[in-house]
Scaffold this active site. Structure first.
Site, PDB file in Angstrom:
ATOM      1  N   GLY A 222       0.821  -1.202   0.000  1.00  0.00           N
ATOM      2  CA  GLY A 222       0.000   0.000   0.000  1.00  0.00           C
ATOM      3  C   GLY A 222       0.854   1.250   0.000  1.00  0.00           C
ATOM      4  O   GLY A 222       1.968   1.281  -0.533  1.00  0.00           O
ATOM      5  N   SER A 223       0.339   2.300   0.629  1.00  0.00           N
ATOM      6  CA  SER A 223       0.979   3.612   0.546  1.00  0.00           C
ATOM      7  C   SER A 223       2.331   3.699   1.247  1.00  0.00           C
ATOM      8  O   SER A 223       3.066   4.672   1.041  1.00  0.00           O
ATOM      9  CB  SER A 223       0.047   4.686   1.112  1.00  0.00           C
ATOM     10  OG  SER A 223      -1.107   4.791   0.312  1.00  0.00           O
ATOM     11  N   SER A 224       2.688   2.710   2.059  1.00  0.00           N
ATOM     12  CA  SER A 224       4.024   2.741   2.671  1.00  0.00           C
ATOM     13  C   SER A 224       5.108   2.694   1.597  1.00  0.00           C
ATOM     14  O   SER A 224       6.218   3.201   1.806  1.00  0.00           O
ATOM     15  CB  SER A 224       4.193   1.585   3.656  1.00  0.00           C
ATOM     16  OG  SER A 224       4.132   0.329   3.000  1.00  0.00           O
ATOM     17  N   LYS A 226       5.186   4.386  -1.029  1.00  0.00           N
ATOM     18  CA  LYS A 226       5.361   5.715  -1.622  1.00  0.00           C
ATOM     19  C   LYS A 226       6.685   6.363  -1.202  1.00  0.00           C
ATOM     20  O   LYS A 226       7.164   7.276  -1.868  1.00  0.00           O
ATOM     21  CB  LYS A 226       4.181   6.611  -1.265  1.00  0.00           C
ATOM     22  CG  LYS A 226       2.894   6.176  -1.953  1.00  0.00           C
ATOM     23  CD  LYS A 226       1.666   6.910  -1.430  1.00  0.00           C
ATOM     24  CE  LYS A 226       0.402   6.397  -2.111  1.00  0.00           C
ATOM     25  NZ  LYS A 226      -0.830   6.970  -1.536  1.00  0.00           N
ATOM     26  N   SER A 279      -1.305  11.026   1.606  1.00  0.00           N
ATOM     27  CA  SER A 279      -1.270   9.695   0.988  1.00  0.00           C
ATOM     28  C   SER A 279      -2.171   9.628  -0.243  1.00  0.00           C
ATOM     29  O   SER A 279      -3.074   8.794  -0.338  1.00  0.00           O
ATOM     30  CB  SER A 279      -1.657   8.621   2.005  1.00  0.00           C
ATOM     31  OG  SER A 279      -1.131   7.373   1.645  1.00  0.00           O
TER      32      SER A 279
END
Length: 480
Positions: A222-224, A226, A279
């Site tokens: 997921g967004s981690s 990014k 996010s």
């Protein structure tokens, strides 16, 4: 008479050939086959010899004994005991005549048996090996306890590291298991080993309690992820001030990338810091498209994806990103936002955070601190650099953006009073199941001494509400 002599000569030649073959066979076994015979599971002599040695203790960096050998009655002289119980189960593994060895018990077996480091030839010739060497690990028992307590009985994992040295300060995974039950010599009323029943239950458990999710579990980040996308962007022509229009739905090659929310939230014009703090998927999808598949994959691999992690532990699974040639624009856009086919272990996310915290450098991760015989230090782990995926300036810029995540973005639940915390949340969609939630934390941001990665498997909710509080407790314990 001549026929009789000829027969005797032939018989003698046959005996000579048989004797020669016997000598050759014994020589081959002695010189070349010794290793395979030694390691053969059916070799009970090896097992009896090894369990006749008082295996060395394992101690945490703060001096807590978490594994030791105790003398027993019966043909097997010693058995293993784990005073820390479940708290260190995945780290230590177990040492069992029935089931073999796992974890650090397997990786440092020769050290714990006293076979490494090598003894001097005089000592080898004149004294029997009766006691192994002690292993001191980098894990701190209080940080480990804080991680386990914060994780609770939720499927997932926590990894905490010192970014300056690569030392692992805590590593826990749940569900866990009871190593003492697996080395038990007790039997039931029918004479069946209780350890066999326990092992059978663990193997059949659908939640896989023997799996170390911290090093072996692969999960959509997921967004981690990014954090990695931002690093790739900054090193390839973009900057924290780069702006994109961030609609709730971004059309991509006949498909679409969406933000969270129902309907998906539109954020308008945002720079990279604002997109990191909030996010925003549609920002990082556009950033990934601008960077291109080749560069995104290159930078992911610079952080360690698609490669082996040199951790002194026997069960580490490589993280994964598809090859650039296999990515279409839709896959590339979603990969930039941490979805698609990207898969990370919690260990890998923690290492990515270490690069940001340590001016672009990742030190070799390790669990061994030193090996001792009584008070004498026989071997000490030599700290060294593993990778340098990004420049110090890039790491500094991404760290500042991560501070904004905790200060005013999706990661406010990770804030610690009086400490500047940097972080990144992650909420990973999983088809047909609740999402995984993640948090990557760094503290204190001015001079980082701890990096924490948290995964909660199919926890539901968001990374900010579910995983960030876990990371906060672990970071606070480490800073104390």
């Amino acid at each position: 008479m001549s026929a009789t002599r000829e027969g005797i000569r032939r018989l003698g030649a046959l005996f000579i050939l048989l004797a020669a073959a016997l000598v050759v066979n014994l020589s081959w076994l002695q010189v070349f086959g010794q290793g395979s015979l030694e390691e053969n599971p059916a070799n009970t002599r090896r097992i009896m010899r090894e369990y006749g040695i008082a295996r060395g203790r394992v101690l945490t960096s703060d001096g807590l004994v978490v594994a030791e050998s105790v003398k027993t009655e019966g043909p097997i002289e010693y058995k293993r005991s784990y005073p820390g119980g479940r708290l260190f189960s995945h780290l230590l593994g177990y040492d069992s005549p029935q089931f073999g060895r796992t974890g650090l018990e397997a990786y440092y077996n020769d050290y714990l048996l006293g076979q490494k480091p090598s003894r001097g030839w005089v000592e080898e010739m004149t004294s029997d090996l009766e006691r192994g060497n002690d292993l001191v690990i980098t894990v701190d028992s209080e940080i480990q306890a804080a991680a386990a307590q914060a994780l609770g009985q939720r499927k997932g994992a926590v990894v905490a590291m010192d970014p300056k040295t690569g030392a692992i300060l805590a590593m826990c995974s749940w569900p866990d298991f009871d190593p003492n039950a697996l080395v038990s010599r007790e039997r039931d009323a029918e004479g069946n080993p209780l350890a066999d029943q326990v092992m059978g239950a663990y193997v059949q458990d659908p939640d896989s309690p023997l799996l170390n999710r911290a090093t072996m579990g692969l999960f959509v980040p997921g967004s981690s992820f990014k954090v990695v996308t931002a690093c790739a962007g900054i090193e390839n022509g973009f900057s924290p001030e780069t702006e994109f229009d961030c609609p709730g739905v971004l059309p991509v090659d006949g498909s679409r990338v969406t933000n969270y929310g129902d309907p998906p939230t539109s954020f308008g014009i945002q720079d990279m810091e604002g997109a990191m703090a909030r996010s925003i998927n549609t920002y990082f999808a556009q950033l990934a498209l601008g960077v291109g598949a080749a560069k995104l994959v290159e930078y992911a691999e610079r952080f360690g994806l698609n490669g082996e992690i040199p951790l002194d532990y026997p069960a580490v699974t490589p993280s994964y990103i598809p090859e650039a040639a296999d990515m279409d624009e839709v896959e590339l856009a979603w990969s930039g936002a941490g979805q698609g086919e990207v898969l990370l272990t919690p260990l890998q996310l923690c290492l990515a955070g270490c690069a940001v915290a340590n001016r672009g450098r990742i030190m070799r991760p390790h669990l061994m601190k030193e090996v001792r015989r009584s008070e004498e230090i026989l071997e000490r782990y030599e700290v060294g650099e593993w990778r340098a995926p990004v420049s110090p300036d890039t790491a500094s810029e991404v760290l500042e953006m991560m501070v904004a995540v905790v200060r005013s973005g999706t990661g406010t639940e990770a804030a610690i009073k009086g400490v500047t915390v940097a972080g990144k949340t992650g909420t990973a969609e999983v088809e047909g199941k609740p999402p995984h939630t993640w948090f990557l934390g760094i503290a204190p941001a001015e001079n980082p001494t701890v990096v924490v990665a948290v995964l909660l498997e199919n926890s539901g909710g968001s990374g900010g509400s579910m995983a960030a509080p876990v990371a906060r407790e672990v970071m606070a314990a480490a800073l104390e």
